[in-house]
Design a protein around this motif. Sequence first.
Motif, short mmCIF file in Angstrom:
data_model
loop_
_atom_site.label_atom_id
_atom_site.label_comp_id
_atom_site.label_asym_id
_atom_site.label_seq_id
_atom_site.Cartn_x
_atom_site.Cartn_y
_atom_site.Cartn_z
N UNK A 1 37.58 29.71 48.03
CA UNK A 1 38.81 28.93 48.23
C UNK A 1 40.05 29.83 48.13
N UNK A 2 40.07 30.67 47.11
CA UNK A 2 41.20 31.59 46.95
C UNK A 2 41.28 32.55 48.14
N UNK A 3 40.13 33.07 48.54
CA UNK A 3 40.08 33.95 49.70
C UNK A 3 40.62 33.25 50.94
N UNK A 4 40.19 32.02 51.18
CA UNK A 4 40.61 31.29 52.38
C UNK A 4 42.11 31.04 52.38
N UNK A 5 42.67 30.74 51.21
CA UNK A 5 44.12 30.50 51.13
C UNK A 5 44.89 31.76 51.49
N UNK A 6 44.50 32.89 50.90
CA UNK A 6 45.23 34.13 51.18
C UNK A 6 45.01 34.59 52.61
#
Length: 256
Positions: free
Chosen positions: A229-234
């Motif tokens: 999720x964090x990866x997708x946001x960035x």
Amino acid sequence: MDSIRMIGYDAVHPSDFVYDVPGAHGYYLLILTHTALRFRDGDGERVYPAHHAALFSPDAPIHYGACEASYGNDWMIFGSDEPYVTQFPLQNRPFPVPDADYCHNLFQLLTWEHMQSGHETATPQLMALLFQKLRDGIGLPGDADYRLELTALRRRILSQPGRRWSVSEMAEQLHISVGYLHLLYKRQFGVSCMDDVIESRVRQARDYLSHTQLRIQEIALLCGYNSAEHFSRQFSRQCGMSPGQYRRATAAPKRD
């Protein structure tokens, strides 16, 4: 706010004195030397002459000791969230103090004030004045003094984007504060060190998405992210589309 736990001045130790704290100690330690000091860090051991100071951060290992017939210093163990302490530009390494007598007098006043527990004291003002004097005396190095180290750090970031990078670790490698690292890095490269980390990770992720069949979760881990999720946001913030959308947009067309 500053909170002094222990403090002393004109301390004298024998020739075999060594202060060794290999792990995190939880508080700041400030010393002001009256004699030569034998100091050890990751770069090895070195002798510094009298009238040096060192501010050790709460998570830094400490190793120093006598190198003459005796060792003398002023010292203070304390907690602080004041910017003049937390953002002090040179930590965990000795630096010269041109006005050592003045700073020694401030240590005396702070010790006397600390003994007056339960009374309104001038400790905050004295602490601020002491750190201003120490900072003025550092003679902060310019960008050129750290150019090679910063270039090497950036090279490691760009070549190892999947590493678990932290600004505090980078600053510790250069023996400077986090705030000073931000200033020097941005001045030299035009971006912050963590912006470089993010851009490098996203660049690597684009390659994985375009040229492999790895799952999004696997790519996130390879690029240094603990969560997809964090990866997708960035990734979306950098590329204007999700990782899945990027993969579909850049996938090579199938041949009939």
